[in-house]
Each structure stands twice: as C-alpha cells, then as structure tokens.
Design a protein around this motif. Structure first.
Motif, PDB file in Angstrom:
ATOM      1  N   ASP A  33      -7.983 -15.900  -1.849  1.00 22.56           N
ATOM      2  CA  ASP A  33      -9.142 -15.498  -1.154  1.00 22.56           C
ATOM      3  C   ASP A  33     -10.643 -15.814  -1.732  1.00 22.56           C
ATOM      4  O   ASP A  33     -10.592 -16.390  -2.987  1.00 22.56           O
ATOM      5  N   THR A  59       0.952  -1.296  -0.039  1.00 22.27           N
ATOM      6  CA  THR A  59      -0.044   0.062  -0.035  1.00 22.27           C
ATOM      7  C   THR A  59       0.939   1.189   0.041  1.00 22.27           C
ATOM      8  O   THR A  59       0.472   2.349  -0.714  1.00 22.27           O
ATOM      9  N   ARG A  79      -0.224  -9.480   6.605  1.00 25.56           N
ATOM     10  CA  ARG A  79      -0.061 -10.685   6.064  1.00 25.56           C
ATOM     11  C   ARG A  79       0.793 -11.568   6.710  1.00 25.56           C
ATOM     12  O   ARG A  79       2.364 -10.941   6.835  1.00 25.56           O
ATOM     13  N   TRP A  81      -7.448  -5.741  -2.716  1.00 29.29           N
ATOM     14  CA  TRP A  81      -6.054  -5.959  -3.555  1.00 29.29           C
ATOM     15  C   TRP A  81      -5.105  -6.776  -2.788  1.00 29.29           C
ATOM     16  O   TRP A  81      -5.229  -6.738  -1.697  1.00 29.29           O
ATOM     17  N   GLN A  82      -4.010  -6.859  -3.279  1.00 25.82           N
ATOM     18  CA  GLN A  82      -2.939  -7.727  -2.794  1.00 25.82           C
ATOM     19  C   GLN A  82      -1.568  -7.131  -3.271  1.00 25.82           C
ATOM     20  O   GLN A  82      -1.185  -6.563  -4.210  1.00 25.82           O
ATOM     21  N   THR A  83      -0.610  -7.715  -2.449  1.00 28.69           N
ATOM     22  CA  THR A  83       0.884  -7.420  -3.095  1.00 28.69           C
ATOM     23  C   THR A  83       1.105  -7.602  -4.375  1.00 28.69           C
ATOM     24  O   THR A  83       1.637  -7.026  -5.210  1.00 28.69           O
ATOM     25  N   ASP A  93     -14.120   0.667   0.018  1.00 20.74           N
ATOM     26  CA  ASP A  93     -13.541  -0.467   0.685  1.00 20.74           C
ATOM     27  C   ASP A  93     -12.748  -1.160  -0.333  1.00 20.74           C
ATOM     28  O   ASP A  93     -13.420  -1.599  -1.478  1.00 20.74           O
ATOM     29  N   THR A  94     -11.386  -1.042  -0.448  1.00 20.40           N
ATOM     30  CA  THR A  94     -10.585  -1.401  -1.873  1.00 20.40           C
ATOM     31  C   THR A  94      -9.900  -2.900  -1.365  1.00 20.40           C
ATOM     32  O   THR A  94      -9.255  -3.115  -0.464  1.00 20.40           O
ATOM     33  N   GLY A 151      -6.617  -3.562   3.017  1.00 16.26           N
ATOM     34  CA  GLY A 151      -5.800  -4.796   3.833  1.00 16.26           C
ATOM     35  C   GLY A 151      -6.446  -5.901   4.428  1.00 16.26           C
ATOM     36  O   GLY A 151      -5.947  -6.871   4.738  1.00 16.26           O
ATOM     37  N   GLU A 152      -7.826  -5.697   4.734  1.00 17.67           N
ATOM     38  CA  GLU A 152      -8.422  -6.708   5.487  1.00 17.67           C
ATOM     39  C   GLU A 152      -9.935  -6.568   5.160  1.00 17.67           C
ATOM     40  O   GLU A 152     -10.460  -5.201   4.925  1.00 17.67           O
ATOM     41  N   PRO A 153     -10.856  -7.285   5.603  1.00 14.76           N
ATOM     42  CA  PRO A 153     -12.180  -7.079   5.402  1.00 14.76           C
ATOM     43  C   PRO A 153     -12.536  -6.182   6.613  1.00 14.76           C
ATOM     44  O   PRO A 153     -12.125  -5.913   7.740  1.00 14.76           O
ATOM     45  N   ARG A 183      -9.540 -15.579   3.331  1.00 11.38           N
ATOM     46  CA  ARG A 183      -8.412 -16.139   3.018  1.00 11.38           C
ATOM     47  C   ARG A 183      -8.972 -17.805   2.938  1.00 11.38           C
ATOM     48  O   ARG A 183      -9.432 -18.285   3.883  1.00 11.38           O
TER      49      ARG A 183
HETATM   50  O1  PRX Z   1      -6.844 -11.610   1.876  1.00 12.80           O
HETATM   51  C1  PRX Z   1      -6.898 -10.277   1.442  1.00 12.80           C
HETATM   52  C2  PRX Z   1      -6.496  -9.358   2.235  1.00 12.80           C
HETATM   53  O2  PRX Z   1      -5.190  -8.907   2.341  1.00 12.80           O
HETATM   54  C3  PRX Z   1      -4.696  -9.718   1.509  1.00 12.80           C
HETATM   55  C4  PRX Z   1      -3.518  -9.140   0.553  1.00 12.80           C
HETATM   56  O3  PRX Z   1      -2.579  -8.886   1.632  1.00 12.80           O
HETATM   57  P1  PRX Z   1      -1.279  -7.809   1.143  1.00 12.80           P
HETATM   58  O4  PRX Z   1      -0.715  -8.570   0.052  1.00 12.80           O
HETATM   59  O5  PRX Z   1      -0.434  -7.713   2.289  1.00 12.80           O
HETATM   60  O6  PRX Z   1      -2.049  -6.514   0.799  1.00 12.80           O
HETATM   61  C5  PRX Z   1      -2.551  -5.893   1.691  1.00 12.80           C
HETATM   62  C6  PRX Z   1      -2.771  -4.370   0.921  1.00 12.80           C
HETATM   63  C7  PRX Z   1      -3.409  -4.071  -0.549  1.00 12.80           C
HETATM   64  C8  PRX Z   1      -5.704 -10.181   0.435  1.00 12.80           C
HETATM   65  O7  PRX Z   1      -5.502 -11.353  -0.309  1.00 12.80           O
HETATM   66  N1  PRX Z   1      -7.382  -7.825   1.603  1.00 12.80           N
HETATM   67  C9  PRX Z   1      -6.871  -6.639   1.208  1.00 12.80           C
HETATM   68  N2  PRX Z   1      -7.778  -5.788   1.010  1.00 12.80           N
HETATM   69  C10 PRX Z   1      -8.883  -6.553   1.346  1.00 12.80           C
HETATM   70  C11 PRX Z   1      -8.756  -7.700   1.910  1.00 12.80           C
HETATM   71  N3  PRX Z   1      -9.761  -8.579   2.357  1.00 12.80           N
HETATM   72  C12 PRX Z   1     -10.992  -7.972   2.441  1.00 12.80           C
HETATM   73  N4  PRX Z   1     -11.297  -6.865   2.026  1.00 12.80           N
HETATM   74  C13 PRX Z   1     -10.449  -5.920   1.740  1.00 12.80           C
HETATM   75  N5  PRX Z   1     -10.694  -4.822   1.244  1.00 12.80           N
END
Ligand code: PRX
Length: 676
Positions: free
Chosen positions: A521, A329, A547, A432-434, A429-430, A405-407, A536
């Motif tokens: 996910d 992020t 994570r 995404w992932q690394t 509420d966005t 980053g999380e729900p 997850r």
């Molecule tokens: O499980 C999802 C959760 O964070 C994971 C990705 O983590 P990371 O690679 O550290 O990146 C975090 C920042 C983008 C995902 O596989 N996650 C991320 N955003 C959400 C989420 N779970 C629910 N809602 C979200 N908005």
C-alpha cells in the motif's frame, strides 16, 4: 471417560497456577515501573503503552503474553527476527493451546456467559451459544475429526457459512493441532480445489446448503465438484444447515450425527508458540493466491490485544463484526480476538439489505450490540437508502463504530458518525491486512481520544513502526509526505510465511525495501504524523473490500479459445469502491463478440467467484505494449479515467497510435452503456 476429564482439569489447574504466578510476576514488573500510582497510571495509559512498546517491543509483548494468555509452559525468548530472511518468531519455548485460551478458561469461570450470538439469515431467529456449550461442541467436533483419522499437523479446509459449527470447526482444529484453512463460501469449486490441493488438505468441513439474503447456496454440491480434483481428501464432513436431503458419497460423514456419538471431552494438544495455527489464501499481484501462514501464540495475542484496545472492550460487551469467517477480519475479530477476550461475539449470516436496508440497525437494537465493525462498501450502499432505515431503530447501545478492508470515503465516514452513531460514537477506520493478522493503524487507542480526523486510519498500534519510502528506497522523514508503506520491526501477529514457498514470501514482502516489511500500500503522513492509506501500489484490486489480483482474472479469461490476450485494471465504483475493467483482444474473424464477453464473465465466476466478474469488458484490436512486449496497464487506466491529455511517459510505447484506437473503442462502449 473419567480419566481425560481429570487430565484436562488437572492440566487447567496447573496452567492456572502458572497463570497466577505469572500474574504475580507481572504485578511486580508493573510495580517496579513506578514509585507512585500516578506514574503507574501513566505506564498503563495509551501513551505509556505506546512508549513502552516503542522502547522495547520484545519486553512489551512478552509481558503481555504472560499476562493475557494461559500457558502450559512460559516462553524463554520474546522475539527473534531477521527481515532479510523474512523471519520473525515470537515467544519461543512457550507452549499453549489456542482453544483452551478461547474456551476452557472462560467456560470454567463463566460457563453460562454467551460466547456466540448467531444472527441467522431470518431476522428474529437468533441463537445463543454459551462458553460451556461452545466448548462441548468444539470437543465433540475435535473428537469426530480424530475418530476419522485427522491428526496433529494435518490440514483441513472449512467451507461453511458463518455459524456456531463453523467457529467450533476452527477451534476443534486448534484444539487438536490441525491447521485450518477457511475458504470463503462464495468461492467457486475450482478456487476451493486449488486451495485444497495447494495445502494438501485431508478433509473438508461443509454444510449441505447455505442461506444468505433468503437465497440458498449449494455448498455441498460445490464441494463435491471440487473434491473430484483433490486426491488428498479422505473425508467430507457435512453439517445440516437446511432441511434439504444430503446426497451422500463414500467419504462423506454426517457431522452432527457423528458428534452426538463421541465424547464431549477432548484433551487439548499442547502446541509450540510457533506451530502453525491456520493458513488463509489471499491474492497478490502475481500468480495464484498464496496461503498466508499464521502461528499460535503471537497471532492469538495480537488479535486479542488489538480487539481489546481499538474497540475499548468492556466485560459483558456484545461485539458485532459482520465480516464472513472466510476472510481475515472474520478470523481475528469474529472468532479469535473476541473469544480469547471472553466477550460475546455476533455471527452475522445475512446481508445488509435483507429483508430491507435496516437489517444492521435492527440487529443492533435487538442484540444490543456495543461495537459494530463493517466494511465501507456496505455503508456506501446503505446511505443511498436514506436515514429513515437507521433512525427507526434504537442504537443507544453502540459505543464504537469500526470500518475495515478498503479506504472509507468522507461521505460514508460522516454518515456512519452522524447518522448511525448519532454523533456520540467513536469511528475507527482500521487499516490492516491478511498478512498483518490484526489491526496495525487505527485512531484508537489514544490519549487524545477526541482528536479523530474523519476517514483516516491515523495512529500506529502499540509496537507498530511504519515508515514511508520514496521510489528509490529512501526513508521519507517528517510530515506532509507520501510513499510506500513499510513496517520496520516485527509484531506478534505478522504472517510467518507463505505455505510451501518461503522464497515467495521473501520476494513479495521483504525484497522491494530490504530490511522492511512492504505492505503493498501507499500512504500519506500528515504534518501531525498521522497516516492515511492512499491505495494499493500493485496490481491488486479491492472489490467491495475483497482482495483480488488482476492477474487471476486475466489468467481465467485467457482460457477462452477465442481470446488470445487480456488486460485487467481497476475502475472506480460508487458502492463497491473498485471493479474490474477488462480489455480483451479477440482472434480474427470471431463472429459474435457479445457471446464471447458473456462466456468470459461465466468463466471468471466459475474459476474464481461471482464478485470477481469484471463489470466492464471492452473489445479492442490490440493492447498498448512496450517495445519489449510488456502490457502498459498504466495507459489503460489513464484512458478510462479521462487522463488522456496527460499520458505520462510514453517513450517506451511500441506504437502510440494504439491510444487513439482504444479511446475510440471506449467512447463507443460508453455510448452503448448510458448508465456508465
Ligand atoms: O489495500 C489495503 C486494504 O485492504 C488490503 C488488505 O486486504 P485483506 O488482506 O483482504 O484484508 C482486509 C481486511 C483487513 C490492504 O493492503 N485496506 C484494508 N483496510 C484498509 C485498507 N485500505 C484503506 N483503509 C483501510 N482501513
């Protein structure tokens, strides 16, 4: 001195000429779309953009790449991909420099525009850095790296708190074609060493100390300890964040002192679109953290476009993402997206509760932040302190509030919307992932701006094609269905590989559902076609939005001589979202179990990071296993979350009496921990 200046500006002038010609092309491309201005408006509206991206993603992104980025040479092929081999390559033939895109072009047109506002740990001590100043700082840092033998293709670790120098370090690497790997400054020496060794970094850039929430973080000491185990390290560049004296070692270089001696002009290295830009380590369900690789043009474009459209960016906006640069992020929405878009980005060094729980909102008022982006875990913490800490500050500058980053739970979403945003800001509420490089699912952009469902990510971004799969790998059609979240076609920001291990990349993301990128996910699709991320599907924890693989914690604990076996699962937590719950088996006749559990916590902190330490450690006689010896973590989850009456299928369980045994131990544990 004059020669490089001339060369740089000549190069820029040439690039600008190219940009102008591409703008013309884009103009005629746009014109060819429409015979009337209303259809042009439609093409450029969120609906039109989505439609075009869906119709031909290559053409869509290819046109945006020409329009939004400054190229040394334009690309000839939009995209080549083959998910069976885990490959996707974008903008082939294109050549550019990411730092030029993030700095030089803005420094040329608006040199005095503020690029960074460094919101330092102590409130009211912020520092502003203009585009001209950041370019100067970046070039000096790049020249310092070069003077010390760091060259194109080398890897450099950045272990720094959020600061202008840390941003300059990332951009300096980008400027000279060096691959950076930022390591979150909360990771232990052992974690840092693991990452340095995996990527064979030649240097580390760090600070003497960090400052967070009024507390000192001993960064240089951690680096010193780490690099003892890192034979590839030739230099450690040390910046002076606090006044504490730096104990110099033979390979140490005082960063600011050296930067003052070198030129402020550094000709950019021109890179291929698909050259590596950075790698960032993240946890998976198995093995060591993996070095996720992002490349130049595709990543930059995707970070910039998602930033612009999801956050409805306007010129002169002040964008406040409070993430650390050690996470994706921070890369995409503190550094690369905002700077590529030429806006002002806030670098938040402190914590949400320092000096009190009003810190975020006091910062919003003082800096006049327009978009505020944070993690739900912080919201859950802050809402417990009540509304007064929010309401006493003026938040009228805010337009969009983002969560990542999380729900996000309903209570936190509603508080964000009602209290922080006064019911007038859009909450996004966005998801995404690394690995995705940028936002893939979010409520904006949309033609139906008003239609936002609380606490769900909702709409795929332009060109993102999500599919849900059932357990057998069949695509689930229609609404009101849940399944594994996959993405059917490539997008420019997606990761290209795992550093040094493409096979692992294929196994982790492209094997489970052949032909699709598997996110790890699960998600639910509503009747209206909106997406809600449900969690997850693998053994990856999300602790305060960070994570972590359960296997990493188990591996660390397994090193204790008195502990032959461990199993870690996720356990719900009010504020952190999830925490680690560890089950441990001790060797027979271990005298002081409480000493062992304390030592285990210390081992995890020193091998990984403090945030990874399990909140709960329960000593059990044995773990539930299948007849073939596999630990059944599913049963452990049921036991601690109260689902003992419905243990699911236990036919493969070796000895069912283990359930009652663990349940007993758990009841005793709860009795001893009344706050549980
Ligand atoms: O499980 C999802 C959760 O964070 C994971 C990705 O983590 P990371 O690679 O550290 O990146 C975090 C920042 C983008 C995902 O596989 N996650 C991320 N955003 C959400 C989420 N779970 C629910 N809602 C979200 N908005």
């Amino acid at each position: 001195m004059a020669a490089p200046t001339t060369r740089l500006f000549f190069c820029l002038r040439r690039q600008e000429r190219r940009l102008i010609s591409w703008r013309r092309l884009w103009g005629s491309f746009r014109a060819s779309f429409s015979s009337s201005s209303s259809s042009l408006r439609r093409e450029l509206s969120p609906g039109g953009m989505r439609e075009r991206a869906g119709r031909d993603p290559g053409l869509f992104w290819g046109s945006l790449a020409r329009e939004e980025l400054l190229w040394e040479a334009p690309h000839h092929t939009d995209c080549q991909w083959d998910f069976a081999r885990g490959t996707a390559r974008w903008f082939l033939g294109g050549r550019l420099n990411v730092a030029v895109n993030c700095l030089d072009r803005h420094a040329q047109h608006s040199p005095d525009r503020v690029a960074l506002i460094w919101e330092k740990d102590e409130p009211g001590t912020e520092e502003k850095v203009t585009y001209r100043e950041l370019l100067d700082m970046t070039c000096r840092l790049a020249n310092t790296l070069k003077k010390n033998g760091i060259k194109k293709g080398d890897r450099v670790a950045i272990y720094m708190p959020v600061s202008p120098l840390a941003v300059a370090a990332m951009l300096a690497c980008a400027r000279i074609g060096v691959v950076h790997t930022v390591v979150f400054a909360g990771f232990s020496a052992e974690s840092l060493a693991g990452r340095i060794n995996d990527s064979e970094c030649k240097a580390v850039i760090t600070c003497n100390q960090g400052l967070r929430g009024g507390r000192i973080i001993e960064l240089k000491k951690t680096v010193d300890e780490a690099v003892k185990k890192c034979p590839s390290i030739k230099r450690v560049f040390v910046a002076q964040r606090t006044t504490s004296k730096i104990h110099m070692r033979s390979h140490d270089v005082l960063l600011e002192e050296e930067m003052a001696k070198v030129s402020s002009i550094c000709p950019p290295e021109i890179m291929d679109s698909e050259d590596m830009l950075f790698m960032l380590y993240t946890s998976g369900s198995t093995g060591k953290p993996k070095g996720i690789v992002h490349t130049q043009a595709g990543y930059l474009l995707y970070a910039a476009i998602t930033h612009k459209h999801v956050f409805d960016l306007k010129q002169d906006d002040i964008f406040g993402c409070v993430a650390d640069i050690g996470w994706i992020t921070g890369h995409s929405y503190v550094v690369y997206g905002p700077l590529c878009n030429g806006c002002t980005t806030v670098l938040f060094e402190s914590t949400p509760v320092y000096p009190d729980p009003g810190r975020y909102w006091e910062t919003v008022e003082r800096l006049k932040i327009n978009q505020f982006y944070c993690a739900p875990t912080a919201l859950r913490l802050l809402l417990k302190y009540g509304d007064e800490y929010v309401k006493k500050y003026d938040r009228s500058s805010l337009t969009i509030l983002g969560s990542v980053g999380e729900p996000i739970n309903h209570e936190a979403w509603q508080w964000f919307y009602d209290v922080v945003g006064d019911g007038r800001c859009t909450v996004v509420d966005t998801w995404w992932q690394t690995e995705t490089g940028g936002i893939c699912i979010a409520p904006r952009p949309s033609e139906k701006e008003a239609e936002i469902i609380p606490a769900i990510a909702m709409r795929p971004f332009y060109g993102i094609n999500p599919v849900l799969m059932d357990e057998k790998g069949n695509i689930l059609e229609g609404g009101d269905v849940s399944g594994a979240l996959c993405i059917a076609q490539p997008w420019p920001g997606m990761a290209r590989t795992i550093y040094g291990d493409h096979q692992r990349f294929i196994e982790a993301y492209f094997k489970t559902y052949p032909g699709y990128y598997f996110t790890g996910d699960s998600a639910y699709r509503t009747k209206e076609g909106y997406y809600q991320i449900t969690g997850r599907m693998d053994d990856v924890l999300n602790i305060s939005g960070h994570r972590l693989g359960t296997a990493e914690i188990e591996d660390a604990m397994d090193e204790h001589p008195a502990v032959p076996e461990t199993a870690v699962i996720s356990y719900p937590h009010d504020i952190k979202g999830e925490v680690a719950f560890a089950f441990i088996v001790l060797k027979e006749h271990t005298a002081h179990p409480e000493v062992v559990t304390k030592e285990l916590r210390e081992i995890v902190a020193s091998k990984i990071a403090k945030y990874a330490v399990p909140d709960h450690v329960l000593v059990v006689k044995r773990l539930p296993k299948t007849r073939s010896g596999k630990i059944m973590r599913r049963l452990l989850r049921r036991i601690v979350t109260g689902g003992v009456n419905d243990m699911g299928d236990i036919t493969t369980l070796d000895d069912p009496s283990v359930i009652a045994e663990i349940l007993d131990a758990f009841e005793n544990y709860k009795a001893k921990h009344p706050t549980f």
